[in-house]
Write a protein that holds these residues in place. Structure first.
Motif, PDB file in Angstrom:
ATOM      1  N   ALA A  13       0.836  -1.210   0.000  1.00  0.00           N
ATOM      2  CA  ALA A  13       0.000   0.000   0.000  1.00  0.00           C
ATOM      3  C   ALA A  13       0.872   1.261   0.000  1.00  0.00           C
ATOM      4  CB  ALA A  13      -0.933  -0.003   1.208  1.00  0.00           C
ATOM      5  N   GLY A  14       2.173   1.085   0.128  1.00  0.00           N
ATOM      6  CA  GLY A  14       3.096   2.235   0.101  1.00  0.00           C
ATOM      7  C   GLY A  14       3.582   2.640   1.483  1.00  0.00           C
ATOM      8  N   LYS A  15       3.319   1.807   2.481  1.00  0.00           N
ATOM      9  CA  LYS A  15       3.658   2.166   3.864  1.00  0.00           C
ATOM     10  C   LYS A  15       5.138   2.489   4.047  1.00  0.00           C
ATOM     11  CE  LYS A  15       2.283  -1.765   5.581  1.00  0.00           C
ATOM     12  NZ  LYS A  15       1.846  -2.557   4.412  1.00  0.00           N
ATOM     13  N   SER A  16       5.995   1.586   3.556  1.00  0.00           N
ATOM     14  CA  SER A  16       7.434   1.782   3.793  1.00  0.00           C
ATOM     15  C   SER A  16       7.987   2.997   3.047  1.00  0.00           C
ATOM     16  CB  SER A  16       8.223   0.541   3.395  1.00  0.00           C
ATOM     17  OG  SER A  16       8.095  -0.417   4.398  1.00  0.00           O
ATOM     18  N   ALA A  23      10.282   9.933   7.783  1.00  0.00           N
ATOM     19  CA  ALA A  23      11.363   9.821   8.757  1.00  0.00           C
ATOM     20  C   ALA A  23      12.476  10.807   8.396  1.00  0.00           C
ATOM     21  CB  ALA A  23      11.888   8.391   8.800  1.00  0.00           C
ATOM     22  N   LYS A  24      12.746  10.925   7.123  1.00  0.00           N
ATOM     23  CA  LYS A  24      13.799  11.824   6.658  1.00  0.00           C
ATOM     24  C   LYS A  24      13.407  13.270   6.968  1.00  0.00           C
ATOM     25  CE  LYS A  24      16.954  11.829   2.829  1.00  0.00           C
ATOM     26  NZ  LYS A  24      17.119  11.595   1.414  1.00  0.00           N
ATOM     27  N   LYS A  25      12.150  13.583   6.673  1.00  0.00           N
ATOM     28  CA  LYS A  25      11.641  14.942   6.890  1.00  0.00           C
ATOM     29  C   LYS A  25      11.689  15.340   8.368  1.00  0.00           C
ATOM     30  CE  LYS A  25       7.402  17.471   5.691  1.00  0.00           C
ATOM     31  NZ  LYS A  25       7.223  18.220   4.471  1.00  0.00           N
ATOM     32  N   HIS A  30      12.905   5.212  10.954  1.00  0.00           N
ATOM     33  CA  HIS A  30      11.869   4.377  10.325  1.00  0.00           C
ATOM     34  C   HIS A  30      12.131   2.918  10.667  1.00  0.00           C
ATOM     35  CE1 HIS A  30      10.626   2.088   6.483  1.00  0.00           C
ATOM     36  NE2 HIS A  30       9.661   2.027   7.367  1.00  0.00           N
ATOM     37  N   LEU A  31      11.135   2.247  11.193  1.00  0.00           N
ATOM     38  CA  LEU A  31      11.285   0.821  11.469  1.00  0.00           C
ATOM     39  C   LEU A  31      10.249   0.036  10.655  1.00  0.00           C
ATOM     40  CD1 LEU A  31      13.082  -0.863  13.601  1.00  0.00           C
ATOM     41  CD2 LEU A  31      10.866  -1.339  14.576  1.00  0.00           C
ATOM     42  N   ASP A  32      10.762  -0.705   9.679  1.00  0.00           N
ATOM     43  CA  ASP A  32       9.924  -1.526   8.805  1.00  0.00           C
ATOM     44  C   ASP A  32       9.763  -2.895   9.468  1.00  0.00           C
ATOM     45  OD1 ASP A  32       8.956  -3.202   6.853  1.00  0.00           O
ATOM     46  OD2 ASP A  32      10.593  -2.869   5.442  1.00  0.00           O
ATOM     47  N   ASP A 117      11.709   5.434  23.457  1.00  0.00           N
ATOM     48  CA  ASP A 117      12.109   6.836  23.637  1.00  0.00           C
ATOM     49  C   ASP A 117      11.505   7.774  22.595  1.00  0.00           C
ATOM     50  OD1 ASP A 117      13.569   6.210  25.885  1.00  0.00           O
ATOM     51  OD2 ASP A 117      15.363   5.711  24.708  1.00  0.00           O
ATOM     52  N   LYS A 118      10.562   7.280  21.821  1.00  0.00           N
ATOM     53  CA  LYS A 118       9.848   8.077  20.791  1.00  0.00           C
ATOM     54  C   LYS A 118      10.755   8.450  19.615  1.00  0.00           C
ATOM     55  CE  LYS A 118       6.009   8.615  23.358  1.00  0.00           C
ATOM     56  NZ  LYS A 118       4.621   8.472  23.007  1.00  0.00           N
ATOM     57  N   GLY A 119      10.167   9.137  18.635  1.00  0.00           N
ATOM     58  CA  GLY A 119      10.936   9.512  17.451  1.00  0.00           C
ATOM     59  C   GLY A 119      10.954   8.407  16.405  1.00  0.00           C
ATOM     60  N   PHE A 120       9.924   7.538  16.451  1.00  0.00           N
ATOM     61  CA  PHE A 120       9.868   6.415  15.519  1.00  0.00           C
ATOM     62  C   PHE A 120       8.660   6.495  14.590  1.00  0.00           C
ATOM     63  CE2 PHE A 120      13.137   4.630  17.989  1.00  0.00           C
ATOM     64  CZ  PHE A 120      13.688   3.581  17.261  1.00  0.00           C
ATOM     65  N   ILE A 121       8.879   6.056  13.363  1.00  0.00           N
ATOM     66  CA  ILE A 121       7.776   5.843  12.437  1.00  0.00           C
ATOM     67  C   ILE A 121       7.830   4.368  12.097  1.00  0.00           C
ATOM     68  CG2 ILE A 121       6.770   6.440  10.203  1.00  0.00           C
ATOM     69  CD1 ILE A 121       8.316   9.094  10.447  1.00  0.00           C
ATOM     70  N   MET A 122       6.835   3.638  12.573  1.00  0.00           N
ATOM     71  CA  MET A 122       6.874   2.195  12.432  1.00  0.00           C
ATOM     72  C   MET A 122       5.771   1.765  11.492  1.00  0.00           C
ATOM     73  SD  MET A 122       7.107  -0.312  15.698  1.00  0.00           S
ATOM     74  CE  MET A 122       8.462   0.322  16.633  1.00  0.00           C
TER      75      MET A 122
END
Ligand code: DC
Length: 224
Positions: A13-16, A23-25, A30-32, A117-122
């Motif tokens: 679906a384009g998640k990753s 994550a870059k922005k 980013h955790l796939d 510790d936050k700061g993740f896009i999973m």
């Protein structure tokens, strides 16, 4: 403030792609999580471990190192498996091993430990419903079956991953959707508090901007 962003949805679906961009922005990690299930499945196949042998798979996992780098590389016990885990065979095998409750709990624990510790896009299937239930932003990303098959096909060609026709990929995706949505343990479903985005007719930039807009109020919040 630093937050966690959960992105769930069906395969391709384009998640990753979106998670990586975002994550870059935000300068987040980013955790796939799919790559973790894929790595487990790859190692099981290589070692002739049956994909429904929960005990053997858990023993294997307790001696398995899976490292995901910020550049998007996946290392399984120090071997670069980034492309090797993207074949149709491993996609289906990953869906098989991900049905097992104890396999899931071992990988979920690793995911939760990393993101505390936050700061993740999973991104995954159960991030908003199980792994990061308290994520500030939860997205449920979908796209039509045809759009997803075409995207996966284009992606495979671009990365020289062996694949057959778009129709063959569509079939494989439909089979995996069915397995992931109907399994007993943590089936793929939209969390009650997730925002649904249908990306069929949206560009990567549009989807990234839409999620960013949802995250912005949290990012701007002062923490005292
Ligand atoms: O996201 P992906 O297509 O790489 O995931 C591969 C398989 O792993 C998917 O079919 C189901 C499983 N998976 C899961 O059960 N839970 C996750 N959080 C991520 C993936």
């Amino acid at each position: 403030m630093r937050i966690n962003i959960a992105i769930d949805g069906p395969g391709a679906a384009g998640k990753s792609t979106i998670a990586k961009r975002l994550a870059k922005k935000l300068n987040y990690v980013h955790l796939d999580t799919g790559a973790m299930y894929r790595s487990a499945a790859y190692k099981a196949v290589k070692n002739n471990i049956a994909l429904d042998d929960e005990e053997a798979l858990c023993n294997m996992l307790s001696n398995t190192d899976i490292t995901l780098t910020p550049e998007g590389k996946v290392y399984l016990d120090q071997q670069d498996v980034t492309s090797l885990i993207r074949t149709d065979e491993i996609s289906l095998a990953a869906s098989q091993v991900s049905k097992l409750a104890n396999v899931r709990s071992m990988l979920v624990k690793r995911q939760q430990d990393m993101a505390k510790d936050k700061g993740f896009i999973m991104d995954g299937r159960d991030i908003g419903t199980v792994v990061l239930k308290d994520a500030e932003v939860k997205i449920y990303m979908t796209a039509s079956a045809m759009a997803r098959a075409q995207r996966r096909y284009d992606q495979n060609i671009a990365q020289s991953i062996p694949c057959e026709s778009v129709e063959q990929i569509a079939k494989e995706i439909a089979q995996r959707d069915m397995q992931d949505m109907t399994r007993k343990n943590s089936p793929l479903k939209k969390a009650d508090d997730a925002i649904e985005i249908d990306t069929s007719n949206m560009s990567v930039e549009q989807v990234t901007d839409t999620i960013y807009a949802y995250a912005k109020p949290f990012l701007e919040k002062e923490v005292h």
